[in-house]
Design a protein around this motif. Structure first.
Motif, PDB file in Angstrom:
ATOM      1  N   VAL A 146       0.847  -1.086  -0.102  1.00 44.47           N
ATOM      2  CA  VAL A 146      -0.036  -0.077  -0.040  1.00 44.47           C
ATOM      3  C   VAL A 146       0.860   1.127  -0.046  1.00 44.47           C
ATOM      4  CG1 VAL A 146      -1.938  -1.072   1.236  1.00 44.47           C
ATOM      5  CG2 VAL A 146      -0.011  -0.108   2.449  1.00 44.47           C
TER       6      VAL A 146
ATOM      7  N   GLY B 277       3.009   4.220   1.127  1.00 46.30           N
ATOM      8  CA  GLY B 277       3.528   4.584   2.566  1.00 46.30           C
ATOM      9  C   GLY B 277       4.013   3.330   3.009  1.00 46.30           C
TER      10      GLY B 277
ATOM     11  N   GLY C 108       6.599   1.400   2.131  1.00 45.08           N
ATOM     12  CA  GLY C 108       8.127   1.549   1.811  1.00 45.08           C
ATOM     13  C   GLY C 108       8.662   0.940   0.704  1.00 45.08           C
ATOM     14  N   LYS C 109       7.932   0.928  -0.194  1.00 43.64           N
ATOM     15  CA  LYS C 109       8.269   0.271  -1.670  1.00 43.64           C
ATOM     16  C   LYS C 109       9.598   1.081  -2.154  1.00 43.64           C
ATOM     17  CE  LYS C 109       4.330   0.856  -3.392  1.00 43.64           C
ATOM     18  NZ  LYS C 109       3.620   1.647  -2.377  1.00 43.64           N
ATOM     19  N   SER C 110       9.330   2.490  -2.273  1.00 39.33           N
ATOM     20  CA  SER C 110      10.288   3.076  -3.201  1.00 39.33           C
ATOM     21  C   SER C 110      11.807   3.054  -2.307  1.00 39.33           C
ATOM     22  CB  SER C 110       9.956   4.624  -3.109  1.00 39.33           C
ATOM     23  OG  SER C 110       8.860   4.609  -3.924  1.00 39.33           O
TER      24      SER C 110
ATOM     25  N   GLN D  92       1.502   0.021  -5.873  1.00 42.55           N
ATOM     26  CA  GLN D  92       0.607  -0.085  -4.986  1.00 42.55           C
ATOM     27  C   GLN D  92      -0.739  -0.668  -5.428  1.00 42.55           C
ATOM     28  OE1 GLN D  92       1.741   2.765  -6.387  1.00 42.55           O
ATOM     29  NE2 GLN D  92       0.187   4.380  -5.950  1.00 42.55           N
TER      30      GLN D  92
ATOM     31  N   VAL E  57       5.770  -0.305   8.548  1.00 40.99           N
ATOM     32  CA  VAL E  57       6.357   0.474   7.424  1.00 40.99           C
ATOM     33  C   VAL E  57       7.830  -0.188   7.220  1.00 40.99           C
ATOM     34  CG1 VAL E  57       7.378   2.584   6.646  1.00 40.99           C
ATOM     35  CG2 VAL E  57       4.931   2.502   7.708  1.00 40.99           C
TER      36      VAL E  57
ATOM     37  N   ARG F 206      16.714  -2.666   5.609  1.00 42.91           N
ATOM     38  CA  ARG F 206      17.892  -1.661   6.427  1.00 42.91           C
ATOM     39  C   ARG F 206      17.567   0.044   5.971  1.00 42.91           C
ATOM     40  NH1 ARG F 206      21.244   0.673   2.792  1.00 42.91           N
ATOM     41  NH2 ARG F 206      22.025  -0.292   1.020  1.00 42.91           N
TER      42      ARG F 206
ATOM     43  N   ALA G  21       9.135  11.313   1.042  1.00 39.46           N
ATOM     44  CA  ALA G  21       8.405  11.318   2.206  1.00 39.46           C
ATOM     45  C   ALA G  21       7.113  12.072   1.903  1.00 39.46           C
ATOM     46  CB  ALA G  21       9.191  12.237   3.172  1.00 39.46           C
TER      47      ALA G  21
END
Ligand SMILES: Nc1ncnc2c1ncn2[C@@H]1O[C@H](COP(=O)(O)OP(=O)(O)OP(=O)(O)O)[C@@H](O)[C@H]1O
Ligand SMILES: [Mg+2]
Length: 372
Positions: free
Chosen positions: A42, A44, A46-48, A286, A336, A355, A364
């Motif tokens: 979804v 936000g 943390g994919k990118s 997403q 996240v 990491r 962001a």
């Protein structure tokens, strides 16, 4: 433990495993790139961020990366991470912040942000040009015939060829007039020029960012993506550029499940044949259900972040190994930056706390609260 999980000793360091025992999760670079990667979750989740971590790992090993970046959020790869909390965690892992060599390419309408990314008229596939100009089938036929006969690279050269073909094959005047209008609009988009050269975009250890954040019709953006990917694929087939990874952000926009687009045709081809020619695809999206199933099913490594829609979960579950089914139930609750990694790069599916980035994150979100 690492051996049991099928982890590589010197592979891409994605993060620590999440569970009772902390293991460094390192994935074999060759397997990752050659068999393609899908990063899903979804907005936000943390994919990118995760894609950027993988990009950092590849760049450090000299692998060239080209990033299709619809939001212009990868440009910060050149700057070191400056977030205090992430720096503390980075140092705990024995890593140092740093920036990476970045080259930005953007269309002339956004020249201020980088080098010019243009289309050379004679190099664009007729189906791409027809899509960009929203042509009917008849107009596309005329365009196809004319492009095979055109001499030169200017819009005028195409117009001359179109007139000759229309006359010779008896296309109607209304078709000719409509196609002329569309070519005028094409000219106004300001995307035509000397063209995209893969040799300028693929360099060991450098991230080339195809920044498509400028204002332009989505059709034009898609055709640019299709064209860039097609040229990269051809260049790899000829061996003109070294093996590389292409990251496609917002992949559902360029390989949509429900529509046929030129970019989707090219992405399917790379997903199917890229392994043979040393061009890997990393798609991030997403919209799990909205992303072309053919492309998705060719991705040997799946990095699944938080996914909470029942439709998306039902769609993805059959594509995963059987051993994954218990973990899939945890997808709606992942925090996240945590991912379920599964596929060819690992013997068993593994939950990973990705990491911190060494470089600065540019994606962001914006707070809705007024600044205090
Ligand atoms: N591994 C991580 N470590 C620390 N923070 C993270 C991590 N992953 C994500 N974040 C935080 O979560 C935020 C959102 O991550 P990211 O931009 O990658 O989301 P996304 O899934 O790409 O969303 P969108 O679909 O809207 O593009 C980041 O700005 C960052 O602050
Ligand atoms: Mg993102």
């Amino acid at each position: 433990m690492r051996h049991v999980l099928g982890l590589s000793a010197d592979g891409a360091f994605l993060g620590l495993s999440w569970g009772s025992e902390e293991v460094e999760v390192r994935l074999d670079i060759d397997t990752l790139v050659r068999h393609h990667i899908a990063v899903l979750g979804v907005t936000g989740s943390g994919k990118s961020y995760t894609c950027a971590v993988m990009v950092e790992e590849l760049l450090e090993r000299g692998v060239p990366v080209v990033i299709i970046d619809p939001h212009g959020e990868y440009l910060t790869l050149s700057a070191p991470n400056d977030s205090p909390s992430e720096l503390a965690e980075l140092r705990r892992l024995g890593l140092e912040p740093r920036g990476y060599p970045v080259r930005a390419l953007s269309p002339p309408c956004a020249l201020a942000r980088g080098g010019a990314l243009t289309l050379r008229l004679s190099e664009v596939a007729p189906e791409g040009l027809a899509e960009m100009c929203n042509m009917t089938d008849v107009q596309e036929d005329l365009l196809f015939l004319a492009m095979r006969r055109m001499r030169g690279d200017r819009l005028r050269d195409l117009e001359v060829a179109i007139e000759a073909v229309a006359d010779r094959y008896g296309f109607r005047d209304v078709t000719l007039a409509a196609i002329r209008r569309r070519l005028t609009v094409l000219g106004e988009l300001g995307l035509l020029g000397p063209g995209f050269r893969p040799e300028d975009a693929v360099e060991p250890g450098v991230a080339t960012i195809i920044d498509l954040s400028a204002d332009m019709p989505e059709r034009a953006r898609r055709v640019l993506v299709g064209h860039v990917l097609a040229k990269l694929f051809e260049a790899r087939k000829r061996g003109d550029v070294p093996p590389l990874l292409v990251v496609v952000e917002e992949a559902h926009r360029f390989a949509p499940q429900a529509e046929s687009t030129y970019s989707k045709t090219v992405m399917r081809r790379i997903a199917r044949e890229g392994r043979k020619f040393g061009i890997g695809l990393c798609v991030a999206s997403q919209r799990v259900v909205g992303l072309d199933k053919d492309v998705l099913s060719q991705c040997g490594t799946k990095v699944l972040m938080r996914i909470d829609s029942v439709t998306d979960l039902n769609f993805i579950a059959p594509m995963l190994e059987h051993s994954c089914h218990d973990e899939v139930k945890r997808l709606p609750y992942l925090p996240v930056g945590t991912a379920l990694v599964t596929g060819i790069a690992l013997r068993y599916p593994l939950l990973v706390r990705v990491r911190p980035r060494k470089s600065k994150h540019g994606g962001a979100g914006v707070s809705v609260l007024p600044a205090s």
